[in-house]
Motif scaffolding. Structure first.
Motif, PDB file in Angstrom:
ATOM      1  N   UNK A 106      -3.849  18.525  -4.829  1.00 36.96           N
ATOM      2  CA  UNK A 106      -5.232  18.262  -4.386  1.00 36.96           C
ATOM      3  C   UNK A 106      -4.717  16.914  -4.848  1.00 36.96           C
ATOM      4  N   UNK A 107      -3.158  16.773  -5.682  1.00 43.69           N
ATOM      5  CA  UNK A 107      -3.256  14.839  -6.184  1.00 43.69           C
ATOM      6  C   UNK A 107      -3.376  14.662  -5.021  1.00 43.69           C
ATOM      7  N   UNK A 108      -1.734  14.881  -4.115  1.00 40.69           N
ATOM      8  CA  UNK A 108      -1.578  14.201  -3.344  1.00 40.69           C
ATOM      9  C   UNK A 108      -3.064  13.488  -2.042  1.00 40.69           C
ATOM     10  N   UNK A 109      -4.038  15.079  -1.892  1.00 43.09           N
ATOM     11  CA  UNK A 109      -4.378  13.747  -1.359  1.00 43.09           C
ATOM     12  C   UNK A 109      -5.818  13.136  -2.107  1.00 43.09           C
ATOM     13  N   UNK A 110      -6.436  13.522  -2.829  1.00 43.47           N
ATOM     14  CA  UNK A 110      -7.001  12.531  -3.966  1.00 43.47           C
ATOM     15  C   UNK A 110      -5.933  10.681  -3.650  1.00 43.47           C
ATOM     16  N   UNK A 111      -4.991  10.862  -4.359  1.00 48.30           N
ATOM     17  CA  UNK A 111      -4.221   9.413  -3.415  1.00 48.30           C
ATOM     18  C   UNK A 111      -4.241   9.274  -2.537  1.00 48.30           C
TER      19      UNK A 111
ATOM     20  N   UNK B 160      -6.559   4.760   1.391  1.00 48.56           N
ATOM     21  CA  UNK B 160      -7.611   4.493   2.666  1.00 48.56           C
ATOM     22  C   UNK B 160      -9.041   3.784   1.915  1.00 48.56           C
ATOM     23  N   UNK B 161      -8.950   4.369   0.641  1.00 51.76           N
ATOM     24  CA  UNK B 161     -10.448   3.364   0.759  1.00 51.76           C
ATOM     25  C   UNK B 161      -9.804   1.630  -0.007  1.00 51.76           C
ATOM     26  N   UNK B 162      -8.840   1.502  -0.384  1.00 54.37           N
ATOM     27  CA  UNK B 162      -8.382   0.242  -0.535  1.00 54.37           C
ATOM     28  C   UNK B 162      -8.012   0.063   0.508  1.00 54.37           C
ATOM     29  N   UNK B 163      -7.333   0.489   1.897  1.00 49.29           N
ATOM     30  CA  UNK B 163      -6.714  -0.202   2.494  1.00 49.29           C
ATOM     31  C   UNK B 163      -8.187  -1.046   3.169  1.00 49.29           C
ATOM     32  N   UNK B 164      -9.785  -0.144   3.533  1.00 51.78           N
ATOM     33  CA  UNK B 164     -10.689  -0.307   3.545  1.00 51.78           C
ATOM     34  C   UNK B 164     -11.377  -1.729   2.659  1.00 51.78           C
ATOM     35  N   UNK B 165     -11.003  -1.929   1.640  1.00 55.09           N
ATOM     36  CA  UNK B 165     -11.593  -2.553   0.479  1.00 55.09           C
ATOM     37  C   UNK B 165     -10.469  -3.880   1.053  1.00 55.09           C
ATOM     38  N   UNK B 166      -9.547  -4.167   1.502  1.00 63.64           N
ATOM     39  CA  UNK B 166      -8.432  -4.689   1.245  1.00 63.64           C
ATOM     40  C   UNK B 166      -8.499  -5.457   2.690  1.00 63.64           C
ATOM     41  N   UNK B 167      -9.184  -4.489   3.656  1.00 63.20           N
ATOM     42  CA  UNK B 167      -9.054  -5.428   4.790  1.00 63.20           C
ATOM     43  C   UNK B 167     -10.574  -6.178   5.020  1.00 63.20           C
ATOM     44  N   UNK B 168     -11.376  -5.446   4.400  1.00 60.99           N
ATOM     45  CA  UNK B 168     -13.275  -6.289   4.170  1.00 60.99           C
ATOM     46  C   UNK B 168     -12.533  -7.582   3.391  1.00 60.99           C
ATOM     47  N   UNK B 169     -11.758  -8.197   1.805  1.00 61.40           N
ATOM     48  CA  UNK B 169     -11.948  -9.218   1.153  1.00 61.40           C
ATOM     49  C   UNK B 169     -10.707  -9.772   2.134  1.00 61.40           C
ATOM     50  N   UNK B 170      -9.949  -9.780   3.157  1.00 62.03           N
ATOM     51  CA  UNK B 170      -9.225 -10.598   4.220  1.00 62.03           C
ATOM     52  C   UNK B 170     -10.255 -11.031   5.114  1.00 62.03           C
ATOM     53  N   UNK B 171     -11.228 -10.554   5.845  1.00 62.74           N
ATOM     54  CA  UNK B 171     -11.782 -10.502   6.321  1.00 62.74           C
ATOM     55  C   UNK B 171     -12.443 -11.522   5.971  1.00 62.74           C
TER      56      UNK B 171
ATOM     57  N   UNK C 236       2.927   2.147  -7.674  1.00 65.59           N
ATOM     58  CA  UNK C 236       3.403   2.606  -8.522  1.00 65.59           C
ATOM     59  C   UNK C 236       2.899   4.268  -9.373  1.00 65.59           C
ATOM     60  N   UNK C 237       1.894   4.431  -9.729  1.00 68.50           N
ATOM     61  CA  UNK C 237       1.645   5.579  -9.547  1.00 68.50           C
ATOM     62  C   UNK C 237       2.148   7.050  -9.354  1.00 68.50           C
ATOM     63  N   UNK C 238       1.678   6.101  -8.293  1.00 68.06           N
ATOM     64  CA  UNK C 238       1.304   8.018  -7.223  1.00 68.06           C
ATOM     65  C   UNK C 238       3.363   8.012  -7.557  1.00 68.06           C
ATOM     66  N   UNK C 239       4.707   6.672  -7.440  1.00 70.04           N
ATOM     67  CA  UNK C 239       5.964   6.814  -7.214  1.00 70.04           C
ATOM     68  C   UNK C 239       6.132   7.903  -8.359  1.00 70.04           C
ATOM     69  N   UNK C 240       5.633   7.116  -9.017  1.00 69.84           N
ATOM     70  CA  UNK C 240       6.053   8.022 -10.367  1.00 69.84           C
ATOM     71  C   UNK C 240       5.754   9.728 -10.972  1.00 69.84           C
ATOM     72  N   UNK C 241       4.657   9.793 -10.213  1.00 70.14           N
ATOM     73  CA  UNK C 241       4.929  10.677 -10.503  1.00 70.14           C
ATOM     74  C   UNK C 241       5.121  11.924  -9.670  1.00 70.14           C
ATOM     75  N   UNK C 242       5.291  11.313  -8.464  1.00 74.89           N
ATOM     76  CA  UNK C 242       6.045  11.770  -7.383  1.00 74.89           C
ATOM     77  C   UNK C 242       7.801  12.981  -8.041  1.00 74.89           C
ATOM     78  N   UNK C 243       8.536  11.576  -8.776  1.00 76.88           N
ATOM     79  CA  UNK C 243       9.962  11.275  -9.033  1.00 76.88           C
ATOM     80  C   UNK C 243       9.370  12.309 -10.384  1.00 76.88           C
TER      81      UNK C 243
END
Length: 113
Positions: A37-42, A47-58, A77-84
């Protein structure tokens, strides 16, 4: 709350995913359903951050682009640290977490008369 039962009417001994995530949130260690569930949440956060980034760039507002990139970096960074951390420590079985909390599946099931 009724529990899942088999065809012969006896309650099953397996723990549902929702129960496993709840037990994982309340006890020490991380079980496999909670990590899933944590992986699905991340993933959804990315996906949300990618959409926000595309809107901000446009919109060509580079202050917002920098802010969204910072948020994306923090999430990555949080996801990588949790995974490790979980790769080093390992996952805990749900049954072990339930025993540590003093919950036994036979006590938690709804008994019908």
């Amino acid at each position: 709350m009724a529990s899942a039962s088999r065809m012969d009417g006896r309650p099953s001994d397996e723990v549902s995913s929702a129960e496993a995530v709840l037990v994982g949130a309340l006890s020490s260690g991380v079980n496999a359903p909670t990590w899933f569930m944590l992986k699905i949440t991340f993933l959804l956060l990315a996906v949300c951050f990618t959409a926000m980034l595309s809107l901000a760039v446009s919109s060509q507002n580079f202050v917002i682009v920098a802010h969204v990139l910072l948020l994306l970096t923090i999430g990555t960074v949080l996801f990588v640290l949790l995974s490790r951390f979980l790769a080093e420590v390992g996952l805990v079985p749900v049954e072990q977490q339930m025993q540590e909390m003093g919950i036994h599946k036979s006590e938690a099931t709804y008994k019908t008369n």
